[in-house]
Each structure stands twice: as structure tokens, then as C-alpha cells.
Enzyme design. Structure first.
Site, mmCIF file in Angstrom:
data_model
loop_
_atom_site.group_PDB
_atom_site.id
_atom_site.type_symbol
_atom_site.label_atom_id
_atom_site.label_comp_id
_atom_site.label_asym_id
_atom_site.label_seq_id
_atom_site.Cartn_x
_atom_site.Cartn_y
_atom_site.Cartn_z
ATOM 1 N N ASP A 1 -11.462 6.077 3.814
ATOM 2 C CA ASP A 1 -10.851 5.446 2.648
ATOM 3 C C ASP A 1 -11.498 4.092 2.382
ATOM 4 O O ASP A 1 -10.833 3.088 2.208
ATOM 5 C CB ASP A 1 -9.345 5.309 2.849
ATOM 6 C CG ASP A 1 -8.613 5.094 1.523
ATOM 7 O OD1 ASP A 1 -9.225 5.378 0.469
ATOM 8 O OD2 ASP A 1 -7.466 4.652 1.545
ATOM 9 N N GLY B 1 0.847 -1.193 0.000
ATOM 10 C CA GLY B 1 0.000 0.000 0.000
ATOM 11 C C GLY B 1 0.872 1.229 0.000
ATOM 12 O O GLY B 1 2.082 1.151 -0.231
#
Ligand SMILES: *[C@@H]1O[C@H](CO)[C@@H](O)[C@H](O)[C@H]1NC(C)=O
Ligand SMILES: *[C@@H]1O[C@H](CO)[C@@H](O)[C@H](O)[C@H]1NC(C)=O
Ligand SMILES: *[C@@H]1O[C@H](CO)[C@@H](O)[C@H](O)[C@H]1NC(C)=O
Ligand SMILES: *[C@@H]1O[C@H](CO)[C@@H](O)[C@H](O)[C@H]1NC(C)=O
Ligand SMILES: *[C@@H]1O[C@H](CO)[C@@H](O)[C@H](O)[C@H]1NC(C)=O
Ligand SMILES: *[C@@H]1O[C@H](CO)[C@@H](O)[C@H](O)[C@H]1NC(C)=O
Ligand SMILES: *[C@@H]1O[C@H](CO)[C@@H](O)[C@H](O)[C@H]1NC(C)=O
Ligand SMILES: *[C@@H]1O[C@H](CO)[C@@H](O)[C@H](O)[C@H]1NC(C)=O
Ligand SMILES: *[C@@H]1O[C@H](CO)[C@@H](O)[C@H](O)[C@H]1NC(C)=O
Length: 762
Positions: free
Chosen positions: A669, A552
Site C-alpha cells: 500500500d 485511516g
């Protein structure tokens, strides 16, 4: 000998005074007077108002003000008669007059007054001490909200949670909240330092010396939820807010401490100009939580213009000119007099040209040198909040007066040619500043290149040696682990877990202490184990690539198995270079430790060792939702029943985050790749690096630092930075559309007619 005896006697007297206080109600009515040792007590018992001698003060002098009832020392966050103490031997009192004025009297003489006149003089006025420590004078017929006078509007040296630091520049004049330090530790008389909000949306401490008023410290620009110069997220999680726009009509900032009692924290402007945050412990003593400036580099413009300040090992300031700059006066600079700062060694090509020519031509060949991890300089010009880093760079290139830019705080920030007060953080915090330089500066000369070659060779040799040593250590460690648990044994590796986080790093001390007092029932959940780094290295085969599950923004995720045939785990190792890593990390640990729900991914522990920051999660074999949804081969596995089950699970998880957990959390998110699936295809929401906690009754927050994934962000959040639980609901809506259609939101760029999934569906 005699002095010691007197001191002992005074101590005894003081102790007697404290014990002897007579508690009155929380309210003093008009005409009544508060005398001697009578005190007003707030309804929650946390604050008292009355006459006190502050800790360390002259016992002969008594001040009217507020104290903390649970504190062992007499700490006065607010004092009325700061420079007019009454004599301890006199008959002193405080009263509220018919005109709504609070007066402090010594005998019949008024020594201090609030100077307020109520509109209706015959109104019955009362003085009240609130649960937040705010002293208020109200009239009986006026609504509770409009006080005739309140101490929070006239602070002394202490900022208390719930106060507002206001700046109002309507009517062409500044009207702002100013905090003034005490003269010395026991003397509340106004001292030399003042703190307030500046029109540039920064907090400043000014120092007045010999009739001159200079800047002593500045917080750095407001970056959405913290200040650039105070990269300490834990404080902000619970609520510093900047409301309005101090750059235009006005605004204020306040500290909303929803989950905790206001009496727990205080921010004091010390007599020496240091701003310190203290926390009240259950024992009645105060612990320092945070303090600035703590090294000379944090003082304002220590190194002069166009230079950066780095704190040396001994805490001393080390100044150096920015790349492309030389000291204005070499002899002065090398002798440690940095007041004149640095100037460009080579002029910019931009300034050599005719500035009225076209923007493109004016830009010349100039380029930018990146300066990482700094407190951005003062006097920023706020550029556009829309656009990206490239647009920001162009804006700076197109303007010959622009000397630097930065992107990533709240908007595009531009600076003129003088870069003032740059502090280089020691540990990867702060932001990147791009300083405009002529192209020649970035070309390294050949002998410099020769030096670099030497440096590189040395570095390579050192790295190889260190790696070899690490390898040896790790091999030894793994052998020891195997010996301890036996190959194939089912024993859990508890021996290797270090003490729980709550007793550990002071990084978490802010919320930690408070929680311990407030939520002992939850303490079991928060008992988050710290894993030893060696253990995690062993569990993931030394973070080998074959165990990598994904990566990520903040690092890689590995699959691992605890040694001795233990549980399977997912290990998220934050990359060392990501500047924001530590903040996000703390955020995530604090958040997830408190959240327990079957539709949220479970955090098993974490590891902080040197620069390593690692999170350990339960391992979910089916990976993330997007791996099914957008893969033509696996999409078939998702029948309608399963899809409904997944949607329902996400909704449950979200409901828990928004409504049912004790903290109100906005994920910010939510997207398909952050939904993980377990064996039975139960969805679990993961990745809380972006999440924010909301105060109890607060519904919406304006942030200038927009984070998240485009396409999932609600329009009002992406464009105006307004986010609330509704932003998550919008993302959830997009997610449902994706689950139903099986189309990726971002795949619509290429399709005719519709820009995104919303357009496509409608
Ligand atoms: C907050 O104040 C209340 C009394 O109003 C008290 O019962 C509680 O323990 C306090 N909480 C903390 C964290 O101090
Ligand atoms: C002030 O308070 C007294 C006693 O409570 C009451 O008798 C009187 O009417 C009040 N006056 C006004 C103007 O409210
Ligand atoms: C300044 O602000 C305070 C608090 O907000 C307010 O009470 C006062 O009326 C203001 N003064 C002026 C001159 O605007
Ligand atoms: C404040 O400044 C004056 C000079 O202007 C100085 O004499 C005094 O010592 C200073 N006070 C403190 C507390 O530093
Ligand atoms: C000190 O000077 C600054 C800059 O001129 C000004 O904004 C500030 O209000 C002054 N502070 C005080 C307390 O006068
Ligand atoms: C200022 O005072 C505080 C509290 O007494 C102290 O901790 C700090 O070290 C002092 N700072 C300086 C720069 O002297
Ligand atoms: C440092 O340099 C400035 C400007 O040249 C001068 O005014 C000042 O006196 C110098 N300070 C010291 C401590 O030498
Ligand atoms: C810049 O260019 C304009 C026309 O393009 C001209 O009128 C002006 O004199 C020039 N200025 C300088 C300083 O060369
Ligand atoms: C150029 O930059 C300077 C300093 O940042 C600013 O004051 C000025 O308004 C800018 N000019 C234009 C045309 O944007």
C-alpha cells in the site's frame, strides 16, 4: 504395588532404549537392513527414522516411523505399519528391496510394504530421511526430485511443514492427500476421523461412524491468505499457501515455514477429531499453539439450516434462527434438538413472481439483512471476482434461488436457500453475510419499537454512568502521573511501561518462540514496550479531537506527548468496530518490530488493553508527503533537490524491505499519504497494515484478497491478485510520477484524454 514396580521397570527400560539408540547415517542402501535400535538421522539432526513405541503406547508393540530427535516424548508424525505392529520381542527390521520397495519385516515375514515397484528393478535404491522429516526411496540413476516413494505423499495423522495437501480431480477421479487419525493416543491404527481438501477449497474433517461418513468440521472458505473459519493471521503470515484451483482441475495447499526449521511445528488430527498445532520448545516439550474445534459451535452444522451458533459463556452451543426465519419445529427447537433447523417465516417476494420474467422484475422488493462476524455458510457458489459489493448484491437479487451473498473474502460468494453451518465468532472476526429477506422483515412493528425505546433509554443511562466513572478514573490517573514525574520534569515514564510484548500475550506466541531460538541477536529490537492505556490517554488529552492528526481505514491517529514533558509521539488508535482490526494490528506489530531502518517509521510500542488496540510511533512533525505535494501553497517548499532526496529515501526504504531485511516484506500500500517526512524532510515509509512477508526464495504469490489503493496497484495485482515485490515497484513508479509532476494520480478521472497518471505522462 506389583503394577507400580512393573511400570517403573518399563520406564527404566524405555529410558535405556532411548539412550541406547545407535545412530546410522541419513541413508539406508538397498540390501542393508535397519534393525532393532538403529536409527537413520536427518542431516540437521532434527528427525530420526526407525522402530519406536509411541508415547502412551503398548511397550510390547513397535512401529516403523519417524520421530523428533529433540522431543523428550516419542512423538511419531509418520508411522508405516500403522495397523501391523511388530512385537518388541521379535527380530524386526526394515529394508529397501531391489524393486525400490520399503518393507518392514518381523523375522522373515513381511508385515508392511510400500507397494511400489520401480521402473528399473536393478537400480540401486536408497532410503533417506530429509531435514523436513520426509522419508524418501530414490534410485541411484533417478534425479533427486523423483522419488520412487515418499512418506509425505502417504501421511498418517500429522501434517508437517513442507507437505502438500493435494486434491487432483483430473481424469474424473479424486486423488487427494488424506490424513487419518490414530485410534487412540498410543495406538497408530487408523481411527474414525479423516482430514482432506475439498473441491470447494475448504479443509474438511470427516467422521466415519457405524459405516456412515459425516462432516465433523470445516475450515471455511479460503480467503486469500487464511480460512474464513480460522481467523488466526500469525500462522499464515509465515505461509499457508493454496496453489492451483481445487474447484476445477485440482490444487494443493502447503505450509511454507521458510524462516524456521520444519521440526518446530506439527498439525495433528487427534483421535477425537480435533486438529491441533503443536510447537516444539527448546526444553523438548510441546506447546499447543492452536486447536479446532474447541467449542461445539465449531463442529459442523450444529444448529441446522438457516440458524447461527453462538458459544455461550459455559462453552455450550446456543442456536438461534436467522432474521426472517422461524424454527421448523418449535417444540423440537426449544427442547434443544436443532437438527431440522429453521425455515422462512415470510416467503420472499421474488419467488412469488414469474421467474422467467425480466431480471429486474424478478428481483421483487426483497432486501438483505446483514449478519456480521460469522464463519460463512457451506456450499457457496463462487461468483465473479471482478466488480464490487453492489454488483454482488445485484447478482443475488437477480436470481430467485439465491438466498444470501457475501463480498470481501476472495470474490462474490452466493448461496442457495439453505444456509448451513454458520458460526458466530465471539470477537469481531469473520465476515458479513447478507441474507435475502422480504422487506417486511426489516420493518419493526410498533410494540417492538416501544421495546427498543426502553432499551435505548437504559443503554444511555448506563453509558453516562460508565463515562462518568471513566472520567473520574482518568482524572485520578493523570493526577497520579503528574505526581510521579513532576510537572515539566524530563524523567522518562519507564515505570509505566508494562512487560515487553515477547513475554506477554499468547497471541504472538507462534513466531515469538521461534524467534527466540533463531535470532537472539535481534531480540533487542523486538523488545517492544507495552504502554498502559491510561498513559496514552493522558498523553493525548483523552484522545481529544484537537490532537487528531488524521484518520485511516482502521482508526484515528493522534499527536501526543508523553507525560512529564517526554517525547512527542503519534498514537494510532484502532477503531473497535473494524472487523479486520485485530489481524492488521498483529501483522503491523510483528512486522515493524523486526524492521529498523532510517527510512521506515519507527514503532515505539503498543497497547493492548481489553478491546483497545493502539500503536505508538515516533512523531514526524512534517506529516505526510501528500500534504506537501498536492497543496498549492506548500508545494513550493519542495525544490528539485528535496524531491530527489525524497525519492532516494523511499527507494532506500523499499530496498531494505525487499532485499536487505532478514524478512522479505511487500508493503502493498505504497502511496503519497503513507510517506511521512521528518524535520529534515527525510521520507519514512509508514502503515504496514497490509504488508506481507515473503519466504526466502519465493518471488510471487497469488492472493484473492486484493488490498491496497486503486491507482497505485499494478495491473496484474489489481486484476489477478498476483503480487510480488514488483507490485511495490509499480506503486513506487506511480509515486515518482506524482512527485515529479505534482499531480495526484486520482485527479485524472475528470481530465479529457487520459484515464490516469500513466496515460497522462505518456
Ligand atoms: C534449526 O536447525 C539447525 C540445525 O540444522 C539448528 O542449528 C538451529 O538452531 C535450528 N533452529 C531452530 C529455530 O530450531
Ligand atoms: C550399485 O551400487 C554398487 C556399489 O556402490 C555398484 O558397484 C553397482 O555398480 C551399482 N549398480 C548400479 C546398477 O548402479
Ligand atoms: C495421486 O497423487 C500422487 C501424489 O501426487 C501421485 O504420486 C499418484 O501417481 C497420483 N495417482 C493417480 C492415480 O493419479
Ligand atoms: C469409531 O466408531 C466406532 C463405531 O463406528 C466406535 O465403536 C468406536 O469407538 C469409534 N472409535 C473412536 C476412537 O472413537
Ligand atoms: C466422506 O464423505 C464426503 C462427502 O460425501 C467425501 O467427500 C469424502 O471423501 C468421504 N471421506 C472418506 C474418507 O471417505
Ligand atoms: C480431543 O483431544 C485433545 C487432546 O487429547 C484434547 O485436548 C481435546 O480437549 C479433546 N477434544 C474433545 C472435544 O474431547
Ligand atoms: C431430533 O429430531 C430429529 C428429526 O425430527 C429426530 O429424528 C431425532 O431423533 C431427534 N433427536 C433427539 C435427540 O431427540
Ligand atoms: C411465466 O411467464 C411466461 C411468459 O412471460 C408464461 O409463458 C408462463 O406460463 C408463466 N409461468 C407462470 C408459472 O406463470
Ligand atoms: C441461481 O442461483 C443458484 C444457487 O446459487 C445457482 O445454482 C444457479 O445457477 C443460479 N442461476 C443463474 C441463472 O445464475
Amino acid at each position: 504395588m506389583a503394577r507400580a514396580a512393573i511400570a517403573a521397570l518399563l520406564c527404566l527400560l524405555c529410558a535405556v532404549c532411548v539412550v541406547d539408540r545407535v545412530e546410522a547415517a541419513a541413508t539406508l542402501s538397498q540390501g542393508e537392513s535397519l534393525t532393532g535400535n538403529r536409527v537413520l538421522v536427518s542431516a540437521n539432526g532434527e528427525f530420526q527414522a526407525g522402530f519406536f513405541t509411541p508415547n502412551g503406547g503398548d511397550p510390547g508393540k513397535v512401529y516403523f516411523g519417524v520421530t523428533y530427535a529433540k522431543s523428550t516424548e516419542v512423538i511419531m508424525p509418520w508411522v508405516g505399519n500403522r495397523d501391523a505392529p511388530v512385537s518388541a520381542a521379535s527380530a524386526y527390521s526394515a529394508t529397501v528391496t531391489g524393486s525400490g520397495e520399503l518393507q518392514v519385516m518381523e523375522g522373515q515375514r513381511v508385515v508392511w510394504r510400500t507397494g511400489t515397484d520401480a521402473p528399473s528393478p536393478r537400480d540401486n535404491h536408497t532410503l533417506t530421511i530429509g531435514d523436513d522429516g520426509n522419508l524418501r526411496v530414490t534410485g541411484s540413476d533417478s534425479a533427486d526430485t523423483d522419488a520412487v516413494w515418499e512418506s509425505f505423499d502417504h501421511p498418517a495423522d500429522t501434517f508437517m511443514p513442507g507437505m502438500r495437501i493435494a486434491l487432483d480431480q483430473r481424469n474424473g477421479a479424486f486423488n487427494r492427500t488424506l490424513f487419518t487419525s490414530w485410534r487412540s493416543a498410543g495406538d497408530p491404527a487408523p481411527g474414525n476421523f479423516t482430514l482432506g481438501l475439498d473441491p470447494s477449497a475448504q479443509l474438511y474433517i470427516w467422521q466415519s461412524q457405524g459405516g456412515k461418513n459425516s462432516t465433523y468440521w470445516r475450515s471455511g472458505q479460503w480467503a486469500g491468505n487464511n480460512f474464513v473459519g480460522i481467523p488466526w493471521r500469525t500462522l499464515y503470515i509465515y505461509g499457508f499457501k493454496l496453489t492451483g484451483d481445487p474447484r476445477q482441475s485440482g490444487g494443493y495447499m502447503f505450509y511454507d515455514f521458510a524462516p524456521f526449521n520444519a521440526s518446530l511445528f506439527r498439525f495433528v488430527l487427534q483421535p477425537n477429531g480435533t486438529e491441533t498445532c503443536y510447537m516444539l520448545l527448546a526444553t523438548g516439550s510441546w506447546e499447543t499453539v492452536w486447536s479446532q474445534p474447541t467449542n461445539p459451535c465449531q463442529e459442523y452444522n450444529r444448529c441446522g439450516a438457516n440458524a447461527q451458533c453462538t458459544a455461550g459463556d459455559d462453552g455450550q452451543a446456543v442456536c438461534s434462527c436467522l432474521k426472517g426465519f422461524d424454527p421448523k419445529s418449535e417444540p423440537e427447537y426449544s427442547s434443544g434438538n436443532w437438527t431440522r433447523g429453521c425455515v422462512r417465516s415470510t416467503p420472499l417476494t421474488c419467488s412469488e413472481r414469474n421467474t422467467t420474467a425480466t431480471a429486474a422484475a424478478a428481483a421483487g422488493d426483497d432486501t438483505f439483512a446483514e449478519l456480521q462476524g460469522v464463519k460463512l455458510p457451506d456450499f457457496a457458489v463462487w461468483g465473479s471476482t471482478v466488480g464490487d459489493a453492489t454488483a454482488c448484491r445485484q447478482a443475488c437479487l437477480a436470481n430467485c434461488s439465491c438466498g444470501a451473498y457475501s463480498y470481501g473474502t476472495t470474490s462474490c460468494l452466493l448461496w442457495g436457500q439453505e444456509l448451513v453451518d454458520i458460526y458466530h465468532f465471539p470477537t469481531g472476526e469473520g465476515y458479513s453475510l447478507y441474507v435475502k429477506v422480504p422487506p417486511s422483515v426489516l420493518e419493526t412493528s410498533s410494540d417492538e419499537r416501544g421495546r427498543w425505546t426502553t432499551v435505548i433509554v437504559v443503554v444511555v443511562v448506563v453509558v453516562v454512568v460508565v463515562l462518568a466513572a471513566c472520567g473520574l478514573l482518568m482524572w485520578k490517573c493523570r493526577r497520579r502521573i503528574k505526581e510521579k514525574f513532576g510537572i515539566g520534569g524530563r524523567k522518562k515514564p519507564e515505570v509505566l511501561l508494562l512487560r515487553p510484548v515477547r513475554e506477554g500475550k499468547q497471541d504472538f506466541s507462534g513466531p515469538k518462540q521461534a524467534e527466540q531460538q533463531e535470532e537472539s541477536d535481534e531480540s533487542k529490537n523486538c523488545e517492544l514496550p507495552l504502554f498502559a492505556f491510561e498513559l496514552l490517554a493522558a498523553a493525548t488529552d483523552g484522545f481529544s479531537d484537537k490532537n487528531k492528526l488524521g484518520e485511516g481505514g482502521f482508526g484515528h491517529v493522534y499527536k501526543g506527548r508523553l507525560p512529564g514533558g517526554g517525547e512527542e509521539i503519534a498514537v494510532k488508535r484502532l477503531s473497535r468496530t473494524s472487523g479486520q482490526g485485530l489481524e492488521e494490528f498483529k501483522n503491523e506489530v510483528i512486522l515493524i518490530a523486526k524492521l529498523q531502518h532510517r527510512n521506515l517509521v519507527r514503532l515505539l510500542g503498543c497497547c493492548i488493553q481489553g478491546e483497545e488496540k493502539i500503536l505508538v510511533y515516533e512523531y514526524l512533525p512534517n506529516k505526510s508527503l501528500d500534504a506537501f505535494l498536492f497543496d498549492p501553497a506548500r508545494r513550493g517548499l519542495l525544490d528539485w533537490k528535496t524531491r530527489f532526496h525524497i525519492i532516494e529515501g523511499i527507494a532506500r526504504g523499499l530496498l531494505y524491505l525487499h532485499r536487505d531485511s532478514r524478512l522479505r516484506v511487500v508493503h502493498r500500500d505504497l502511496k503519497a499519504s503513507n510517506i511521512l517526512l521528518d524535520d529534515d524532510m527525510n521520507p519514512k515509509i509508514s502503515d504496514f497494515g497490509m504488508a506481507r512477508i515473503f519466504g526466502g526464495d519465493q518471488n510471487q504469490v497469488n492472493t484473492n484478497r486484493v488490498v491496497g489503493t486503486l491507482g497505485y496497484m499494478s495491473p496484474e495485482y489489481a486484476m489477478e491478485g498476483l503480487f510480488s515485490v514488483r507490485s511495490d515497484v509499480y506503486s513506487f513508479g506511480i509515486l515518482i510520477l506524482e512527485i515529479i509532476t505534482g499531480q495526484k494520480n486520482s485527479s485524472f478521472h475528470h481530465m479529457e484524454g487520459s484515464i490516469n497518471i500513466v496515460g497522462y505522462v505518456s
